[in-house]
Design a protein around this motif. Structure first.
Motif, PDB file in Angstrom:
ATOM      1  N   GLU A 130      30.836  43.149  44.246  1.00  0.00           N
ATOM      2  CA  GLU A 130      30.221  41.521  44.068  1.00  0.00           C
ATOM      3  C   GLU A 130      30.892  40.884  42.704  1.00  0.00           C
ATOM      4  N   ALA A 131      31.335  41.989  41.828  1.00  0.00           N
ATOM      5  CA  ALA A 131      32.033  41.256  40.735  1.00  0.00           C
ATOM      6  C   ALA A 131      33.048  42.542  40.321  1.00  0.00           C
ATOM      7  N   ILE A 132      34.423  41.991  39.964  1.00  0.00           N
ATOM      8  CA  ILE A 132      35.216  42.897  39.520  1.00  0.00           C
ATOM      9  C   ILE A 132      36.222  42.166  38.275  1.00  0.00           C
ATOM     10  N   GLU A 133      36.452  43.165  37.282  1.00  0.00           N
ATOM     11  CA  GLU A 133      37.025  42.817  36.273  1.00  0.00           C
ATOM     12  C   GLU A 133      38.139  43.944  36.113  1.00  0.00           C
ATOM     13  N   ILE A 134      39.459  43.459  35.677  1.00  0.00           N
ATOM     14  CA  ILE A 134      40.595  44.180  35.396  1.00  0.00           C
ATOM     15  C   ILE A 134      41.149  43.982  34.144  1.00  0.00           C
ATOM     16  N   ASN A 135      41.153  45.158  33.392  1.00  0.00           N
ATOM     17  CA  ASN A 135      41.689  44.850  31.813  1.00  0.00           C
ATOM     18  C   ASN A 135      41.372  43.504  31.266  1.00  0.00           C
ATOM     19  N   GLY A 136      39.972  43.160  31.429  1.00  0.00           N
ATOM     20  CA  GLY A 136      39.692  41.806  30.572  1.00  0.00           C
ATOM     21  C   GLY A 136      39.713  40.501  31.399  1.00  0.00           C
ATOM     22  N   VAL A 137      40.125  40.762  32.820  1.00  0.00           N
ATOM     23  CA  VAL A 137      40.601  39.704  33.399  1.00  0.00           C
ATOM     24  C   VAL A 137      39.613  39.773  34.542  1.00  0.00           C
ATOM     25  N   ARG A 138      38.781  38.459  34.866  1.00  0.00           N
ATOM     26  CA  ARG A 138      37.972  38.477  35.724  1.00  0.00           C
ATOM     27  C   ARG A 138      38.478  38.095  37.180  1.00  0.00           C
ATOM     28  N   VAL A 139      38.420  38.786  38.352  1.00  0.00           N
ATOM     29  CA  VAL A 139      38.806  38.762  39.683  1.00  0.00           C
ATOM     30  C   VAL A 139      38.091  37.789  40.385  1.00  0.00           C
ATOM     31  N   VAL A 140      38.524  36.849  40.687  1.00  0.00           N
ATOM     32  CA  VAL A 140      38.009  35.752  41.755  1.00  0.00           C
ATOM     33  C   VAL A 140      38.517  35.830  43.106  1.00  0.00           C
ATOM     34  N   ALA A 141      38.349  34.510  43.863  1.00  0.00           N
ATOM     35  CA  ALA A 141      38.844  34.440  45.215  1.00  0.00           C
ATOM     36  C   ALA A 141      40.267  34.008  45.109  1.00  0.00           C
ATOM     37  N   ASN A 142      40.707  33.410  44.268  1.00  0.00           N
ATOM     38  CA  ASN A 142      42.136  33.063  44.081  1.00  0.00           C
ATOM     39  C   ASN A 142      42.978  33.661  43.053  1.00  0.00           C
ATOM     40  N   THR A 143      42.470  35.085  42.532  1.00  0.00           N
ATOM     41  CA  THR A 143      43.280  35.945  41.855  1.00  0.00           C
ATOM     42  C   THR A 143      44.378  36.346  42.483  1.00  0.00           C
ATOM     43  N   TYR A 144      45.716  36.302  41.690  1.00  0.00           N
ATOM     44  CA  TYR A 144      46.707  36.730  42.398  1.00  0.00           C
ATOM     45  C   TYR A 144      47.483  37.951  41.391  1.00  0.00           C
ATOM     46  N   PHE A 145      48.449  38.711  41.785  1.00  0.00           N
ATOM     47  CA  PHE A 145      49.191  39.721  41.307  1.00  0.00           C
ATOM     48  C   PHE A 145      50.590  39.408  41.126  1.00  0.00           C
ATOM     49  N   SER A 146      51.198  39.844  40.170  1.00  0.00           N
ATOM     50  CA  SER A 146      52.600  39.529  40.022  1.00  0.00           C
ATOM     51  C   SER A 146      53.256  40.235  39.277  1.00  0.00           C
ATOM     52  N   GLY A 147      54.634  40.319  39.191  1.00  0.00           N
ATOM     53  CA  GLY A 147      55.491  41.217  38.232  1.00  0.00           C
ATOM     54  C   GLY A 147      55.775  42.751  38.963  1.00  0.00           C
ATOM     55  N   ASP A 148      56.730  43.313  38.313  1.00  0.00           N
ATOM     56  CA  ASP A 148      57.149  44.540  38.761  1.00  0.00           C
ATOM     57  C   ASP A 148      56.472  45.936  38.148  1.00  0.00           C
ATOM     58  N   GLY A 149      56.785  47.051  38.615  1.00  0.00           N
ATOM     59  CA  GLY A 149      55.876  48.092  38.054  1.00  0.00           C
ATOM     60  C   GLY A 149      56.135  48.260  36.362  1.00  0.00           C
ATOM     61  N   GLY A 150      55.079  48.393  35.861  1.00  0.00           N
ATOM     62  CA  GLY A 150      54.845  48.445  34.194  1.00  0.00           C
ATOM     63  C   GLY A 150      55.119  47.115  33.587  1.00  0.00           C
ATOM     64  N   GLU A 151      55.193  46.074  34.199  1.00  0.00           N
ATOM     65  CA  GLU A 151      54.904  44.708  33.728  1.00  0.00           C
ATOM     66  C   GLU A 151      54.220  43.752  34.617  1.00  0.00           C
ATOM     67  N   LEU A 152      53.025  44.190  34.912  1.00  0.00           N
ATOM     68  CA  LEU A 152      52.202  43.401  35.940  1.00  0.00           C
ATOM     69  C   LEU A 152      51.449  42.373  35.246  1.00  0.00           C
ATOM     70  N   ARG A 153      51.164  41.353  36.042  1.00  0.00           N
ATOM     71  CA  ARG A 153      50.237  40.403  35.746  1.00  0.00           C
ATOM     72  C   ARG A 153      49.238  39.972  36.595  1.00  0.00           C
ATOM     73  N   VAL A 154      47.960  39.565  35.924  1.00  0.00           N
ATOM     74  CA  VAL A 154      46.787  39.172  36.921  1.00  0.00           C
ATOM     75  C   VAL A 154      46.609  37.714  36.480  1.00  0.00           C
ATOM     76  N   ASP A 155      46.798  36.691  37.475  1.00  0.00           N
ATOM     77  CA  ASP A 155      46.810  35.464  37.360  1.00  0.00           C
ATOM     78  C   ASP A 155      47.533  34.990  36.054  1.00  0.00           C
ATOM     79  N   GLY A 156      48.593  35.495  36.020  1.00  0.00           N
ATOM     80  CA  GLY A 156      49.742  35.101  34.687  1.00  0.00           C
ATOM     81  C   GLY A 156      49.407  35.900  33.536  1.00  0.00           C
ATOM     82  N   LYS A 157      48.208  36.591  33.517  1.00  0.00           N
ATOM     83  CA  LYS A 157      48.110  37.365  32.084  1.00  0.00           C
ATOM     84  C   LYS A 157      48.858  38.726  32.135  1.00  0.00           C
ATOM     85  N   ARG A 158      49.466  39.103  31.295  1.00  0.00           N
ATOM     86  CA  ARG A 158      49.918  40.468  31.426  1.00  0.00           C
ATOM     87  C   ARG A 158      49.026  41.610  31.258  1.00  0.00           C
TER      88      ARG A 158
END
Length: 272
Positions: free
Chosen positions: A180-208
């Motif tokens: 019902e609620a998720i948080e990753i390394n201080g970033v709240r996960v919502v419906a439009n959350t996206y992941f980007s970057g390569d291994g070792g340099e990942l970003r959640v909603d643009g935040k590394r």
């Protein structure tokens, strides 16, 4: 009047003698040295097939083809064919839990409708339900903090092999298990959350974010933990990439990373 006689016989002159009957043509005798097998083959080929026999042969062919297709479809490799019995039981329990959650949600909505219909003060009951719905939507939208039972998932990635799609798969598996609620390394996960970057340099909603990746998840621990450990699931996939995943249950998980409330640019509520 003198009748001329044939000098070769007693008939009149110029008449030919009647031809003598020739011998009757004889039938060819069966060839000597022909075996019984050769006579059997000569009797069977070329075949003399009737229409009924052709129809029966066609039906038998269709039946055999159907059986072959059925056997082949049953023998196809499946992701669950090599699973152990305890793994199959765990998967079945997970499906049962998801079904039960949907049934509980349906029952809850039915109860709310019944309360609203039977309440003497329908306006007050509607107001209370609206406030409760607002609180629930705030949790889903990430605009309010939340706490409750759940799990923490810690992913260690010393070799930098964890990719963005692996974290996305983890989120989807947790949501399917009732998170019902998720948080990753201080970033709240919502419906439009996206992941980007390569291994070792990942970003959640643009935040590394950097490893270890810590998931704080609110939901039913008995559903969340098995969902991550199913055969071929998140934990096994991460282990194949030389990463480790540790899952710990907790009675109270705090998810306090917030997202700003955003006003949509075009969408507007419409009257029912």
């Amino acid at each position: 009047m003198n009748n001329e006689q044939n000098p070769f016989g007693g008939g009149p002159a110029g008449a030919l003698p009647p031809e003598a009957p020739g011998p009757e043509p004889s039938r060819p005798a069966p060839a000597e040295g022909v075996s019984g097998r050769q006579r059997l083959l000569a009797g069977l080929w070329p075949p003399r097939v009737s229409r009924a026999q052709l129809i029966v042969a066609l039906l038998l062919f269709v039946l055999g083809l159907g059986l072959a297709i059925q056997v082949r479809s049953n023998s196809d490799n499946s992701a669950l064919r090599g699973a152990r019995q305890e793994d199959l039981v765990r998967i079945l329990d997970e499906l049962d839990n998801r079904t039960q959650r949907l049934e509980d949600e349906k029952q809850r909505l039915d109860d709310q409708r019944t309360e609203l219909e039977n309440s003497s003060d329908q306006a007050e009951e509607a107001r209370k339900q609206t406030l409760e719905k607002e609180r629930q939507l705030g949790i889903l939208a990430g605009t309010v903090a939340a706490h409750g039972p759940g799990i923490t998932l810690t992913i260690s990635d010393p070799s930098g092999a964890v990719e963005a799609d692996m974290l996305l798969d983890t989120i989807q598996e947790l949501r399917a298990a009732g998170a019902e609620a998720i948080e990753i390394n201080g970033v709240r996960v919502v419906a439009n959350t996206y992941f980007s970057g390569d291994g070792g340099e990942l970003r959640v909603d643009g935040k590394r974010i950097e490893a270890p990746y810590e998931f704080k998840v609110i939901g039913k621990p008995q559903d969340l933990e098995p969902a991550l450990n199913i055969p071929g699931g998140v934990v096994q996939t991460l282990e194949k990439e030389q990463a480790t995943a540790e899952v710990a249950r907790a009675d109270d998980i705090v998810v306090d990373a917030l997202r700003p409330a955003e006003q949509p640019d075009y969408a507007r509520s419409s009257p029912q």
